[in-house]
Design a protein around this motif. Structure first.
Motif, PDB file in Angstrom:
ATOM      1  N   ILE A 109       0.833  -1.205   0.000  1.00 49.29           N
ATOM      2  CA  ILE A 109       0.000   0.000   0.000  1.00 49.29           C
ATOM      3  C   ILE A 109       0.868   1.255   0.000  1.00 49.29           C
ATOM      4  O   ILE A 109       0.559   2.238  -0.683  1.00 49.29           O
ATOM      5  N   LEU A 151      -7.229   5.128  -5.286  1.00 49.75           N
ATOM      6  CA  LEU A 151      -6.953   5.364  -3.872  1.00 49.75           C
ATOM      7  C   LEU A 151      -7.683   6.599  -3.363  1.00 49.75           C
ATOM      8  O   LEU A 151      -8.128   6.633  -2.212  1.00 49.75           O
ATOM      9  N   CYS A 191     -10.368   6.512  -0.332  1.00 46.67           N
ATOM     10  CA  CYS A 191     -10.245   7.398   0.825  1.00 46.67           C
ATOM     11  C   CYS A 191     -11.510   8.226   1.014  1.00 46.67           C
ATOM     12  O   CYS A 191     -12.007   8.378   2.141  1.00 46.67           O
ATOM     13  N   SER A 215     -10.366  -0.059   7.283  1.00 50.54           N
ATOM     14  CA  SER A 215      -9.315  -0.633   6.438  1.00 50.54           C
ATOM     15  C   SER A 215      -9.904  -1.616   5.436  1.00 50.54           C
ATOM     16  O   SER A 215      -9.477  -1.670   4.271  1.00 50.54           O
ATOM     17  N   PHE A 221     -11.738   0.205   2.552  1.00 53.15           N
ATOM     18  CA  PHE A 221     -10.917   0.651   1.428  1.00 53.15           C
ATOM     19  C   PHE A 221     -10.953  -0.377   0.303  1.00 53.15           C
ATOM     20  O   PHE A 221     -11.143  -0.032  -0.868  1.00 53.15           O
ATOM     21  N   SER A 222     -10.736  -1.629   0.647  1.00 52.61           N
ATOM     22  CA  SER A 222     -10.720  -2.667  -0.386  1.00 52.61           C
ATOM     23  C   SER A 222     -12.087  -2.806  -1.039  1.00 52.61           C
ATOM     24  O   SER A 222     -12.184  -2.971  -2.268  1.00 52.61           O
ATOM     25  N   THR A 269      -4.172  -4.964  -4.847  1.00 50.24           N
ATOM     26  CA  THR A 269      -4.530  -3.841  -3.978  1.00 50.24           C
ATOM     27  C   THR A 269      -5.598  -4.235  -2.983  1.00 50.24           C
ATOM     28  O   THR A 269      -5.504  -3.936  -1.786  1.00 50.24           O
ATOM     29  N   PHE A 292      -5.119  -4.482   1.252  1.00 46.29           N
ATOM     30  CA  PHE A 292      -5.963  -3.839   2.263  1.00 46.29           C
ATOM     31  C   PHE A 292      -6.613  -4.879   3.180  1.00 46.29           C
ATOM     32  O   PHE A 292      -6.762  -4.638   4.385  1.00 46.29           O
ATOM     33  N   ASN A 293      -6.991  -6.030   2.647  1.00 46.04           N
ATOM     34  CA  ASN A 293      -7.557  -7.078   3.493  1.00 46.04           C
ATOM     35  C   ASN A 293      -6.528  -7.622   4.475  1.00 46.04           C
ATOM     36  O   ASN A 293      -6.850  -7.904   5.641  1.00 46.04           O
ATOM     37  N   VAL A 316      -3.932  -5.951   5.660  1.00 54.17           N
ATOM     38  CA  VAL A 316      -3.708  -4.908   6.664  1.00 54.17           C
ATOM     39  C   VAL A 316      -4.862  -4.888   7.661  1.00 54.17           C
ATOM     40  O   VAL A 316      -4.659  -4.724   8.870  1.00 54.17           O
ATOM     41  N   GLY A 317      -6.083  -5.053   7.169  1.00 52.28           N
ATOM     42  CA  GLY A 317      -7.224  -5.119   8.066  1.00 52.28           C
ATOM     43  C   GLY A 317      -7.127  -6.278   9.038  1.00 52.28           C
ATOM     44  O   GLY A 317      -7.457  -6.139  10.229  1.00 52.28           O
TER      45      GLY A 317
END
Length: 300
Positions: A39, A102, A106, A224, A227-228, A279, A283-284, A286-287
């Motif tokens: 990311i 992105l 956001c 988080s 976002f995905s 991408t 995000f998944n 990171v979540g």
């Protein structure tokens, strides 16, 4: 050596600050670290796309239509990932598309999180008729398929990147409302909230100063993951022609424009699809790492 001398040499471990504790638990999840690095790279690419991209996103090379990638026979370093059906460099469009995707993610997350927190706090704290009215509307929204609801909203207001963003914000709103409400219902029964209420704290202070900070952990994890979902749904709307309109470099639109060439020129659909996949996966991951680091039940 006496027992007293032994005890005097034992140095108690210094307790970790909340930030240090978060970093330790987050870094234990290797997948989350990889996702965070990816990311960060995508953010740098999006910010400096005008410097890193070898060509402009709408620049056309009429003598290089559907040009192969560099490792294919006939490929050149001028077009590392090849070109599309009108001679636009795919790598450059992917870089500029990262900026748009992105930004949309956001925007959707910030708006839906803010509105969801406000309505969720009101529903959970006041209860009664306020809670019933808000949650019945949420139930109606959740009864409809999210992508179908977004398509209807975009069809009403017209296909554009901003209308699609607002539609996705509306679609994501119920999840934040329900999550905030459930957290508020639990925190409202805590002793510190009851004591503050007895001391005469106002409703605004109770909701935004006392209760909300203790409800942020699950909201951060949901954001988080949001976002995905936003990036994936925006790509789906763009693929269906209801999102960003050509020649805007958006990943879903890039797939839709060249779908008829998928069999003869595999690269025009493969690379945008891979970027969307990586991408969303990042995000998944990171979540998942945020959930491990912020959920106290997982630290026991």
């Amino acid at each position: 050596m006496s027992i007293q001398d032994t005890h005097s040499k034992i140095i108690p471990a210094k307790p970790l600050t909340p930030l240090q504790e978060f970093r330790v638990y987050f870094c234990q999840n290797r997948g989350a670290l990889v996702g965070a690095i990816f990311i960060a790279i995508m953010l740098l690419v999006a910010i400096f796309a005008n410097i890193l991209a070898p060509h402009g996103p709408a620049e056309q090379f009429r003598d290089a239509l559907l040009h192969q990638p560099v490792w294919q026979e006939g490929g050149t370093w001028q077009f590392i990932l090849g070109t599309d059906d009108v001679g636009r460099d795919i790598l450059s469009r992917l870089m500029y598309g990262a900026r748009l995707s992105l930004l949309v993610g956001c925007l959707v997350v910030v708006l839906s999180l803010f509105l969801g927190v406000v309505f969720g706090l009101m529903a959970g704290y006041f209860g009664g008729a306020v809670d019933a009215a808000i949650m019945r509307i949420v139930d109606i929204m959740l009864a409809l398929p999210s992508l179908l609801l977004a398509l209807v909203l975009v069809a009403i207001f017209g296909p554009s990147i901003w209308n699609a963003s607002l539609a996705l914000t509306f679609v994501a709103l119920p999840h934040y409302i329900r999550l905030t409400r459930s957290a508020v219902l639990v925190e409202s029964q805590r002793d510190y909230v009851i004591a503050s209420r007895v001391a005469g704290a106002s409703a605004n202070r109770q909701m935004f100063i006392n209760i909300l900070p203790n409800c942020l952990a699950p909201l951060i994890v949901q954001a988080s993951l949001g976002f995905s979902n936003a990036i994936l749904d925006m790509a789906a709307l763009g693929f269906l022609g209801m999102g960003a309109q050509p020649p805007t470099p958006e990943w879903g639109t890039m797939l839709s424009d060249v779908l008829q060439y998928a069999a003869s020129a595999w690269w025009v659909v493969t690379f945008p699809g891979i970027v969307i996949l990586l991408t969303v996966l990042a995000f998944n991951l990171v979540g998942d790492g945020l959930r491990d680091a912020l959920d106290p039940k997982l630290k026991q």
